[in-house]
Design an enzyme around this catalytic site. Structure first.
Site, mmCIF file in Angstrom:
data_model
loop_
_atom_site.group_PDB
_atom_site.id
_atom_site.type_symbol
_atom_site.label_atom_id
_atom_site.label_comp_id
_atom_site.label_asym_id
_atom_site.label_seq_id
_atom_site.Cartn_x
_atom_site.Cartn_y
_atom_site.Cartn_z
ATOM 1 N N ASP A 73 -6.266 2.080 -1.856
ATOM 2 C CA ASP A 73 -6.962 1.806 -0.597
ATOM 3 C C ASP A 73 -7.826 0.550 -0.706
ATOM 4 O OD1 ASP A 73 -5.722 4.079 0.332
ATOM 5 O OD2 ASP A 73 -7.549 5.272 0.510
ATOM 6 N N HIS A 82 0.834 -1.205 0.000
ATOM 7 C CA HIS A 82 0.000 0.000 0.000
ATOM 8 C C HIS A 82 0.869 1.255 0.000
ATOM 9 C CE1 HIS A 82 -2.814 2.959 1.994
ATOM 10 N NE2 HIS A 82 -3.514 2.555 0.945
#
Length: 138
Positions: free
Chosen positions: A106, A63
């Site tokens: 996300d 991420h």
């Protein structure tokens, strides 16, 4: 007690996509993001970086790498639109290109965390940063 105070300080003034990210994580995992992932391993949470401790921590590492590829907006502060349809995250079609990228980053981490719930290890929930070894760059 000190940990709760630190978490409270981290949460003050947070808006934009961090709140959306935490909501996505809750929708996918059923876990409260700040409490369960805010200081997890070496990569989950703000300002944390290191060799991942497990698959859950690897989700956060990927991420962070995803956010590094985003240009033209602030991934942690700028808001985007998304919806939760049929137990799936759908990034808004009207988001500008940069925010589409942020939403997809996300979404990917939320799904990754769900897929790796079995690797979640409570001993890494509040992991001391000094124990993290240097990680490869993205």
């Amino acid at each position: 007690m000190r940990t709760l105070w630190i978490m409270a300080v981290l949460l003050v003034g947070v808006d934009g996509s961090l709140v959306q990210l935490w909501k996505m994580i809750f929708q996918e995992t059923g876990k409260e993001a700040a409490k369960n992932y805010g200081l997890y391993g070496c990569n989950c949470g703000v300002g944390r970086r290191g060799k991942p401790k497990d698959a859950t921590d690897s989700c956060c590492y990927v991420h962070k790498c995803c956010y590094k590829k985003v240009t033209g907006c602030n991934p942690k502060m700028d808001s985007y639109s998304y919806s939760w349809k049929n137990k799936a995250i759908v990034c808004g079609e009207n988001n500008p290109p940069c925010l589409k990228q942020v939403c997809e980053c996300d979404k990917a981490v939320a799904i990754c965390l769900r897929e790796n719930l079995g690797t979640y290890n409570k001993k890494y929930t509040i992991y001391p940063k000094p124990f993290c070894k240097k990680a490869d760059t993205c």
